[in-house]
Scaffold this motif. Structure first.
Motif, short mmCIF file in Angstrom:
data_model
loop_
_atom_site.label_atom_id
_atom_site.label_comp_id
_atom_site.label_asym_id
_atom_site.label_seq_id
_atom_site.Cartn_x
_atom_site.Cartn_y
_atom_site.Cartn_z
N GLY A 15 -19.75 -49.87 57.76
CA GLY A 15 -20.82 -49.18 58.13
C GLY A 15 -21.94 -50.17 58.78
N ARG A 16 -22.21 -51.02 58.42
CA ARG A 16 -23.25 -52.16 58.87
C ARG A 16 -22.56 -52.35 60.21
N VAL A 17 -21.48 -52.58 60.65
CA VAL A 17 -20.99 -52.89 62.07
C VAL A 17 -21.13 -51.90 62.84
N GLU A 112 -30.26 -42.67 62.36
CA GLU A 112 -29.90 -41.98 60.95
C GLU A 112 -28.88 -42.67 60.13
N ASP A 113 -29.35 -43.05 59.10
CA ASP A 113 -28.44 -44.02 58.21
C ASP A 113 -27.80 -42.86 57.24
N CYS A 114 -26.61 -42.36 57.69
CA CYS A 114 -26.02 -41.27 56.79
C CYS A 114 -24.98 -41.58 55.96
N CYS A 115 -25.12 -42.76 55.37
CA CYS A 115 -24.05 -43.50 54.53
C CYS A 115 -23.83 -42.54 53.25
N HIS A 116 -25.00 -41.57 52.85
CA HIS A 116 -24.81 -40.90 51.62
C HIS A 116 -24.81 -39.60 51.83
N SER A 117 -24.74 -39.15 53.11
CA SER A 117 -25.25 -37.82 53.53
C SER A 117 -24.17 -37.27 54.64
N TYR A 136 -22.46 -44.06 59.62
CA TYR A 136 -21.71 -43.69 58.24
C TYR A 136 -20.76 -44.75 57.77
N SER A 137 -20.64 -44.67 56.28
CA SER A 137 -20.02 -45.74 55.66
C SER A 137 -18.78 -44.98 54.81
N TRP A 138 -17.75 -45.50 54.80
CA TRP A 138 -16.48 -45.20 54.25
C TRP A 138 -15.77 -45.83 52.81
N GLY A 141 -18.05 -45.53 46.53
CA GLY A 141 -19.14 -45.15 46.27
C GLY A 141 -19.79 -44.38 47.42
N LYS A 142 -19.25 -44.16 48.37
CA LYS A 142 -19.63 -43.17 49.34
C LYS A 142 -18.76 -41.74 49.34
N PRO A 143 -19.60 -40.88 49.97
CA PRO A 143 -18.87 -39.37 49.74
C PRO A 143 -17.39 -39.53 50.30
C1 LIG Z 1 -23.23 -48.26 52.02
C2 LIG Z 1 -24.32 -48.33 52.97
C3 LIG Z 1 -24.52 -48.89 54.34
C4 LIG Z 1 -23.34 -49.57 54.78
O1 LIG Z 1 -22.46 -50.12 54.05
P1 LIG Z 1 -20.93 -51.06 54.54
O2 LIG Z 1 -20.68 -51.42 53.30
O3 LIG Z 1 -21.40 -51.73 55.66
O4 LIG Z 1 -20.23 -50.11 54.75
C5 LIG Z 1 -25.56 -48.76 54.77
N1 LIG Z 1 -26.53 -48.11 54.29
C6 LIG Z 1 -26.44 -47.64 53.04
C7 LIG Z 1 -27.73 -46.76 52.61
C8 LIG Z 1 -25.31 -47.55 52.38
O5 LIG Z 1 -25.41 -47.22 50.91
#
Ligand SMILES: *Cc1c(COP(=O)(O)O)cnc(C)c1O
Length: 393
Positions: A15-17, A112-117, A136-138, A141-143
């Motif tokens: 997700g950070r990438v 928008e950081d949608c990693c939880h949504s 988004y992140s997969w 702990g993510k959806p």
């Molecule tokens: C998990 C998460 C990320 C991104 O995580 P990655 O490990 O890089 O996939 C970014 N923001 C939030 C709020 C997260 O919970």
């Protein structure tokens, strides 16, 4: 799911990438500030710092919110500020109208950081569609869990073109990396269920410290961009993501049912339920409760094998106080976020949560043997509604 197009077009190693790619495409670099909220995951400042930019932390809203305060945002902006990353924490939509207004005044890009949504809405619009782009992140702990990985979605056509052009240059993760991830994914699928949360957490941390499992933090050495930031997501993982997104409607229904049970049946005076901004609908990635007895609750949950997570336990999770300067966080700069870290615990809503798990969790709160301590704001609002504000949508 026509509210979620494009989630599998631009897929990244993490997700950070994806966030890093978006910021780069926006032209963020050395000398630029990027705003984010405190009470976040280290992935976010890591991506900002990888561009050469500097993270600028904004505090949470008052009254027990988990999201960015638009007022503090307006006060902290500087002439160096280039972009704002807005997080919809735990799936609860941020107050996009107020944040967009501040951004518009200053001509700042909102990401928008949608990693939880995935499917939460604010004023009847799906989160992720308000800013110029979302990510988004997969990972665990993510959806949706595919292993590790992320996606970027650009709402702005020019930005989308630029992202797509730069995407072509990204590499693939090496075979060994992929194998390790695949092993981790398979064992997670086989083993993981709420009753095994605590033992697995212990095991995972041990493996992590031995370097055998992919941890959450790879410190950036100097300003050198870590290798990971030039990688896309492996193709089998992308295929897995496509399959899992097809099951999102059922998964969302399940998450709503579980949330509903928590809301109605957890009545302990030791905890405060979350409140949502007016005009919003939240599909919770985790269900957050606030308590004045966080460490006691966690101890008892561990003893009784009830899944109860402690995140975020740090304003930039999981970075400890001594390390805060390495992610540009100044102690005391976001007091509400720091306080929240001492109060929040979260319950699972993911597909592995069964009826029996919910029953056990409810019983856990019923049987807690602790002196009730006042939880700030507990008696002011009823669960999941917000008093005293106009309602739209
Ligand atoms: C998990 C998460 C990320 C991104 O995580 P990655 O490990 O890089 O996939 C970014 N923001 C939030 C709020 C997260 O919970």
């Amino acid at each position: 799911m026509d509210s979620l197009p494009g989630l599998t077009d631009l897929t990244y190693y993490r997700g950070r990438v994806a966030l890093f790619a978006i910021l780069k495409a926006l032209g963020v670099g050395r000398g630029d500030d990027v705003v984010l909220q405190a009470f976040t995951c280290v992935a976010v400042p890591e991506a900002i710092m990888a561009t050469g930019g500097r993270p600028l932390y904004v505090d949470l809203e008052p009254n027990g919110s988990f999201n960015m305060d638009a007022r503090d945002l307006a006060e902290k902006l500087s002439i160096r500020t280039r972009a704002i990353v807005v997080q919809h924490t735990f799936g609860i939509p941020a107050r996009m109208d107020q944040i967009l207004e501040v951004a518009r005044d200053r001509n700042l890009a909102v990401v928008e950081d949608c990693c939880h949504s995935l499917l939460s809405t604010y004023r009847a619009q799906t989160v992720g569609r308000f800013g110029v782009a979302s990510f988004y992140s997969w990972e665990w702990g993510k959806p949706i869990v595919v292993g590790i990985g992320g996606s970027a979605v650009a709402n702005d056509p020019v930005l989308r073109q630029r992202l797509t052009a730069e995407y072509a240059d990204l590499g693939w993760p090496a075979a060994l990396k992929r194998l390790r991830l695949q092993l981790q994914y398979v064992s997670h699928r086989l083993l993981y269920r709420p009753r095994l949360y605590w033992p697995i957490r212990t095991l995972y941390r041990r493996l992590g410290s031995l370097g055998a499992a992919q941890g959450n933090y790879n410190p950036l050495v100097d300003d050198r961009i870590a290798d990971d930031f030039s990688l896309r997501m492996a193709e089998p993982l992308r295929q897995r993501l496509i399959r899992k997104l097809r099951r999102l409607p059922q998964q969302t229904r399940h998450s709503r049912q579980v949330t509903d049970e928590y809301t109605k049946r957890i009545t302990s005076e030791l905890v405060r339920h979350p409140t949502l901004p007016a005009g919003s609908d939240s599909v919770f990635a985790r269900y957050p409760l606030q308590t004045a007895s966080k460490s006691e609750l966690l101890q008892q949950a561990r003893r009784l094998n009830v899944e109860l997570a402690d995140w975020y336990a740090q304003p930039v999770h999981p970075i400890s106080r001594q390390q805060w300067p390495t992610v540009g966080y100044e102690a005391g700069s976001c007091p509400r976020a720091e306080e929240m870290c001492g109060r929040v615990v979260t319950l699972p809503t993911h597909p592995a949560v069964t009826r029996r798990d919910v029953d056990r969790t409810v019983r856990f709160f019923d049987q807690l043997d602790l002196q009730p301590q006042p939880v700030p704001g507990r008696d002011e609002e009823s669960p999941l509604t917000e008093a005293g504000e106009d309602r739209h949508g």
